[in-house]
Write an enzyme that holds these catalytic residues in place. Structure first.
Site, short mmCIF file in Angstrom:
data_model
loop_
_atom_site.label_atom_id
_atom_site.label_comp_id
_atom_site.label_asym_id
_atom_site.label_seq_id
_atom_site.Cartn_x
_atom_site.Cartn_y
_atom_site.Cartn_z
N ASN B 173 0.78 -1.15 -0.04
CA ASN B 173 -0.13 0.07 -0.08
C ASN B 173 0.80 1.24 0.01
O ASN B 173 0.46 2.35 -0.39
CB ASN B 173 -0.71 0.08 1.15
N CYS B 260 -7.53 -0.59 8.39
CA CYS B 260 -7.09 -1.34 7.34
C CYS B 260 -6.70 -0.59 6.20
O CYS B 260 -5.83 0.32 6.64
CB CYS B 260 -8.46 -2.34 6.73
N ASP B 265 -14.09 -1.40 5.61
CA ASP B 265 -14.63 -2.64 5.33
C ASP B 265 -14.29 -3.72 6.60
O ASP B 265 -15.09 -3.91 7.64
CB ASP B 265 -13.99 -3.10 4.03
N ARG B 266 -12.97 -4.10 6.46
CA ARG B 266 -12.49 -4.66 7.51
C ARG B 266 -12.51 -4.31 8.93
O ARG B 266 -12.63 -4.84 9.78
CB ARG B 266 -10.92 -5.17 7.20
N LYS B 302 -19.32 1.14 2.57
CA LYS B 302 -19.93 1.76 1.17
C LYS B 302 -20.82 0.63 0.62
O LYS B 302 -20.67 -0.07 -0.13
CB LYS B 302 -18.86 1.85 0.23
#
Lengths: 795, 488
Positions: B173, B260, B265-266, B302
């Site tokens: 990342n 994350c 999300d996670r 989302k």
């Protein structure tokens, strides 16, 4: 009943050295009851039990919060069990001790329960057998009930280590003679104490009356008759002497072999090979003293081949179709004898296959179904998944869990057994056919399949008494060789096949899928499976009723001596207090409501109609018309020349099966009617209670099925007490406030391992997987991708 | 809209216009039509939109307090457009500090409080990844901010950071400007990676699950097929991560920061599951609604992109069953602790059904600001209206309320199961007994109990009426009286 000293603990300590109290009379134990307050944990000996060797300052590993610590104590070996007498048995919770087994303590391993013994030498684990040159610093015992014990011998005197290790190895692994089973010393010593539970109504099937009763119950007495032609084992007699000779020969052979293994460490299995076949060929079909055959069958036929080739009745369905079993005739090379066998079978077949009213379908379990070898291999792989030495091993196998499970094929074997039982059920229920199960000895898969069919079709078998009677009828009297299949005498490892355990696992699937249909619980099945290894019960310690009766002195030559009275496993009060026994009874089970007359009439009417329309029945499957061909097939099968693989075309079979299976599952379940299991992939599960119960990592603290169960029991208790109060008011009388015994009371925090979790985790720390992620394989490129495709550089 | 992967069978031979109407209404957004939720005129006697009130929820947690304050800095979604308007931040961090920290966090999703332990005052804080980049940029404000968070609890020497990603991904990342908190920059923090994979892996995994259960269920190789989907392995990792978070906080050893990549999300999975383990309030029906509303809906999971409401582009790489995975984890927990949750399996299934249905506004749009723009609360009905107006249907009869009990599920494959009643419910062969017989029996007993209580009361009344007359029987009724109510 057992002496109370055995139950209370700490008995039998009057003599200064308990190691020499060999035959403690039960009366003595009674008088010693008050001396329990000793600090040192004493060895409890059963009547007739002898201490053989012991070692002190042994460290037993206890797993707690994913770290191990040790408890010091004495390790002893008697002629019944290996026991560890530790210092801290006080820590046990009340709730948990209530399910204590009265015969086998938490740290007791019966000699028959030992599966494998390992020694750890310089951090290396090795299987121990025979004579040891070097003694291990650590002893690991894997038990058949899946417990794993680890004992550290580092602090024990060398002499004691030698004695205890070789003692344990000898007494658990050396071949034994039947007469040397603890069963006999126990029965002799406890002779006067054995009282069978008066409430135990299990039908034992050891009298003609029992068989007549079963015929009556299933309405099978129209076409089948109970015979006493084998009373006193006349039929079997001719081959008994031979069998005994073989038996003795086997023993000599196996002892020699075992001694040899002491000298050299050549793989025992390899040496055993030629021997196995000899025994297999000569083992005879163990008919019970009384059994049931088709009415038209002449009794002299039974004697012709010592009961081989005779259709033996198992059970009759409400529509009149019956389940039969038959063992194969001895294999012959001589054409003349083959011809005689052929015509004999032809005759037999004509008596049972009389279209259009009696159609028989043969189901050969020896050739196109499971082999015992498959079951053995599967289980030995499967059990390894649960015999876990430490936390690391648990988490290492966790990642590959499902594929490991699958590669054992155990669940698939269960599925195949259930499927076969459904197929047979379909034939009987939907097609009104008699089904004849064929097997070499009719005492392994025959027992398994026929019991499963009865469980599915006959609700009586789902009560506790009915289930116990079923096991008596099909397994104990059916001549299942428990002694060989459990390898109780350690004479031949190759004969050890967990057929009965497979049956219990299949039953568990049914119990798990249809909880309200059974009067007993999964806990019942689990303790029943454990009882296979407790040699005070005769139930699972003989190869046939004949063998049992010969050895109990019930036969002619032994009339002088009083016959031994052996305990049956069905007397649960021997193992459990009444309170603990409540866990064996399913609170969800509701007894069958009595049918009113109108309904019953309707049923009988339907029944008759089915009987009177057999022609339309056979029309639906024209292939069954070639009866002649089928007779031939049967004969071929029984003569061991298996040419064609299937009787019906497999497509047709599949269609019938599917239709039957789907239509049953699309309707709502009548728990007192026909019961079929689901057999799709996700529906066949691991019997978690039996297999995971000793593994601390698998423990869900305060969770699991038991959480709902205890709520249910609490509610039942409440309802019951309310009902009592109402009754009280109606009778306007103070009834004694008897609190219903409830084991689960005030126990909101039971663990999922209940009632077996005697391992404890005091803190509420979570167990965390220690091993990481397995490679994703083809998904690697995906894994490297970003969640979003936005470049964050300039945000 | 049903999830076509599992929902209804395909139309066999439909005519063209039928097909067109279907596609038009199935994917209204692609045909510039409004979502059904905006047309739905259902009325319920409960308003689900009032279930979640952030101020009330933080007050329930004991906030604000000496160390934490409620800020309205994001009132108009200026600080972070995907965060809710109301945030809880350290008392000692000024609004300017927050603005500066925002520049160093992906999409300005700064660390804010999710949950505080009522006794030991350790906290769960959520955010997105720091914008470290290839060059290893540092940001003094961010470093200081994390230290302030650590200091809200005096005894603690280290702040624990759980990066939900596998470490390789976190490193990768950096190439796109992201990254993780390095030891050099954050002295008082310990960083752990939780090895949970990204949305694409999860999507593919679920697709594989579909392949083995629909249209036919694998039979003989069921277990290895199941393993090859990796679905339960992912579940195991998510649960393991959440257990670690919960354990750290519960033991009082350290406060926890979870992120994350973007923290929607996670991160949402981990914080909400850890909160479910730690706080029994969230295990009630309303508590769970609040949890979903707070950690998922308001913090900008989302939903619109992950589900693709009304959108026909079903191969969209943004779609992923992250929320479904969370619900699956909840189901696994409820399976392991059958008495700990007020809601039943039906509750979880109905949430998932309406996650896709667009009948309610609850799961529409990606974040709070978008929902506000669309006036979702005014123009649509909330799913919680449906559920709360018919609560009995979603109640677990075995529920035993236990306050302050931390639930640690066992994240082992030996206990994880495929959720057959959800994933394979359309297969007629896998018809589960409904209702579950244990539950049924329990309900019968409950009814019986109530009946007996009623009868007892009646008898009692009759008896007390009799009491006015001199008693004829030797037993005195007064002796029995006190017993009656003691059991309840």
């Amino acid at each position: 009943m057992l002496g109370k000293g055995v139950v209370g603990g700490g008995g039998g300590t009057k003599a200064p050295k308990p190691s020499f109290v060999s035959y403690v009379r039960p009366e003595e134990i009674h008088t010693n009851e008050k001396e329990v307050t000793e600090k040192e944990v004493t060895l409890h000996l059963l009547p007739g039990e002898q201490l053989l060797c012991e070692a002190s300052t042994v460290l037993k590993y206890v797993q707690e919060d994913s770290c191990q610590h040790g408890v010091y104590g004495r390790l002893v070996c008697t002629d019944f069990k290996i026991a560890f007498l530790g210092d801290d048995e006080s820590a046990l919770d009340n709730d948990e001790t209530q399910f204590k087994n009265k015969v086998i303590g938490e740290n007791d391993i019966t000699l028959h329960c030992v599966d494998q013994i390992y020694g750890v030498f310089d951090e290396k684990k090795k299987t121990l057998f025979g004579q040891l040159k070097k003694y291990p610093e650590k002893l690991i015992i894997h038990c058949k009930d899946l417990r794993v014990f680890q004992f550290c011998l580092r602090y024990t005197k060398e002499e004691e280590v030698k004695r205890i290790v070789s003692g344990i190895i000898h007494h658990t692994q050396a071949p034994k003679l039947l007469k040397r089973l603890f069963l006999f010393s126990y029965a002799t010593a406890a002779q006067n104490n054995t009282v069978t539970d008066p409430k135990n109504h299990t039908v034992m099937f050891d009298t003609l009356k029992d068989w007549c009763w079963e015929l009556e119950r299933t309405k099978g007495n129209m076409k089948y008759k109970a015979v006493s032609v084998n009373e006193g084992y006349k039929v079997c007699e001719s081959s008994v002497k031979l069998k005994d000779a073989v038996f003795a020969h086997c023993y000599v052979l196996s002892v020699t072999r075992w001694l040899a293994s002491k000298r050299s460490s050549i793989n025992r299995r390899q040496k055993e090979k030629p021997h196995l076949y000899l025994e297999g060929d000569l083992r005879q079909f163990g008919l019970p003293a009384y059994f049931v055959v088709p009415t038209p069958l002449p009794e002299e036929n039974v004697q012709r081949f010592q009961g081989h080739g005779i259709p033996i009745w198992c059970w009759s369905c409400h529509n009149g179709s019956a389940l039969l079993k038959m063992s194969a005739l001895p294999k012959e090379q001589d054409d003349g004898i083959l011809q005689i066998q052929k015509s004999f079978l032809d005759g037999i077949y004509k008596t049972i296959h009389r279209p259009p009213y009696e159609i028989v379908k043969t189901e050969d379990l020896s050739s196109n179904f499971l082999s015992l070898q498959e079951i053995q291999t599967a289980y030995s792989k499967f059990k390894q998944l649960f015999l876990i030495d430490n936390s690391t091993e648990f988490w290492d196998t966790d990642i590959k869990w499902f594929s490991l499970l699958e590669s054992s094929s155990w669940l698939d074997i269960i599925r195949r057994c259930l499927k076969k039982a459904i197929e047979i059920t379909e034939c009987m229920e939907a097609q009104n056919m008699n089904v004849l199960l064929l097997e070499e000895n009719a005492s392994d898969l025959c027992c398994l399949i026929s019991s499963l069919v009865q469980l599915m079709m006959d609700p009586h078998c789902r009560t506790r008494i009915g289930f116990q009677s079923l096991i008596q009828k099909e397994w104990v009297m059916g001549g299942h060789c428990f002694l060989d299949r459990c390898n109780h005498l350690r004479q031949n490892d190759k004969e050890e096949v967990p057929v009965f355990l497979l049956f219990l696992d299949c039953v568990w699937q049914l119990v798990h899928q249809h909880p309200p249909a059974f009067e007993f619980t999964e806990t019942y099945l689990t303790v029943l499976s454990d009882s296979l290894y407790i040699p005070i019960f005769s139930t699972f310690f003989f190869n046939s009723p004949h063998q049992k009766d010969t050895n109990m002195g019930r036969e002619g030559q032994d009339t002088q001596s009083k016959p031994l009275n052996l305990l049956t496993v069905w007397d649960w009060s021997v193992q459990f207090e009444p309170k603990a026994q409540t866990l064996l009874k399913n609170p969800l089970y509701v007894e069958k409501p009595k049918l009113d007359k109108g309904q019953r009439k309707g049923m009988r009417f339907k029944h008759q109609r089915q009987l009177s329309l057999p022609l339309t029945q056979s029309k639906s499957s024209p292939k069954r018309g070639f009866f002649r061909e089928e007779t031939d097939h049967l004969i071929k099968n029984l003569l061991g020349k298996r040419i064609s693989k299937l009787i019906n075309s497999s497509d047709e079979l599949q269609d019938n099966f599917r239709e039957f299976y789907d239509s049953w599952h699309s309707k709502s379940t009548d728990y007192h009617g026909l019961l079929l299991p689901h057999i799709e992939g996700p529906e066949i599960k691991v019997w978690a209670q039996r297999y995971l119960r000793w593994i601390p990592e698998a423990q869900i603290l305060g969770g699991g099925q038991v959480a709902t169960l205890s709520k249910l029991l609490e509610m039942m208790e409440e309802v019951q007490s309310l009902q009592e109060k109402i009754d009280e008011r109606h009778h306007s009388q103070q009834a004694p406030q008897a609190e219903a015994p409830c084991l689960l009371r005030n126990s909101a925090r039971l663990s999922s391992l209940f009632p077996f979790a005697l391992l404890q985790r005091h803190s509420s720390k979570p167990v965390l997987p220690t091993s990481g992620w397995k490679a994703l394989g083809d998904e690697d490129d995906l894994a490297k991708r970003e969640d979003e495709f936005v470049d964050l550089g300039d945000v | 809209m049903r999830n076509l992967r599992f929902a209804l069978k395909q139309e066999g031979h439909s005519r063209r216009d039928m097909f067109e109407i279907l596609t038009r209404y199935a994917f209204p957004l692609a045909h510039s039509l409004p979502l059904f939720a905006f047309l739905n005129e259902e009325k319920f006697n409960v308003d689900g939109w009032t279930v979640y009130n952030p101020v009330e929820e933080y007050r329930r947690q004991g906030l604000p307090n000496h160390h934490w304050r409620i800020t309205f800095i994001n009132k108009c979604y200026e600080l972070c457009d995907t965060y809710p308007a109301l945030l809880v931040v350290p008392y000692r961090a000024s609004d300017d500090d927050l603005r500066r920290v925002a520049t160093f966090r992906s999409r300005n999703r700064i660390p804010v409080l999710s949950w505080i332990h009522p006794e030991n005052k350790t906290v769960i804080v959520r955010c997105s990844q720091p914008l470290v980049g290839m060059s290893g940029k540092r940001n003094k404000d961010d470093e200081k901010y994390l230290d302030v968070i650590r200091e809200t609890n005096k005894q603690i020497s280290k702040l624990t950071i759980y990066d939900a990603r596998p470490s390789v991904n976190a490193v990768a990342n950096k190439a796109t400007g992201g990254g993780y908190e390095s030891d050099d920059a954050y002295h008082n923090a310990e960083l752990f990676f939780l090895d949970i994979h990204n949305i694409h892996v999860m999507r593919e995994s679920l697709k594989k699950v579909k392949d083995i259960v629909y249209p036919n269920v694998e039979e003989s190789h069921w277990l290895s097929s199941l393993e090859s989907t990796h679905w339960l392995e992912h579940i195991k990792l998510v649960l393991t991560g959440a257990i670690q978070v919960a354990d750290k906080v519960s033991s009082g050893k350290s406060s926890v920061l979870v992120h994350c990549s973007d923290g929607w999300d996670r991160t949402a999975q981990l914080t909400s599951l850890a909160m479910l383990m730690l706080d029994s309030f969230y295990r009630s029906i309303e508590g769970f609604e609040i949890l979903v509303q707070k950690e998922w809906i308001s913090f900008g999971h989302k939903f619109a992109s992950r589900i693709g409401h009304g959108d026909k582009n079903h191969t969209d790489a943004d779609r992923s069953p992250i929320f479904l995975q969370f619900i699956d984890c909840v189901w696994q927990m409820s399976k392991q602790f059958p008495t700990a949750f007020e809601f039943n399996e039906q509750f979880l299934i109905i949430i998932l059904d309406h996650l896709y249905s667009c009948r309610f506004g609850t799961f529409l749009f990606n974040c709070e600001s978008a929902r506000e723009r669309q006036k979702v609360t005014e123009r649509t009905v909330s799913l919680w209206s449906l559920i709360n107006s018919n609560k009995e249907k979603f109640k677990n009869p075995f529920y035993t309320k236990e306050i302050n009990r931390v639930l640690y599920p066992v994240a082992s494959m030996r206990h994880l199961e495929l959720w057959v009643n959800y994933y394979i419910r359309w297969n007629p062969r896998i018809k589960q007994q409904q209702p579950n017989p244990v539950e049924q029996r329990y309900m019968e007993l409950l009814a019986l109990r109530d009946e007996y209580i009623k009868r007892l009361e009646e008898l009692q009344l009759a008896n007390s009426a009799k009491l006015s007359d001199p008693p004829t029987s030797p037993s005195s009724p007064s002796q029995m009286m006190p017993h009656v109510q003691t059991h309840f």
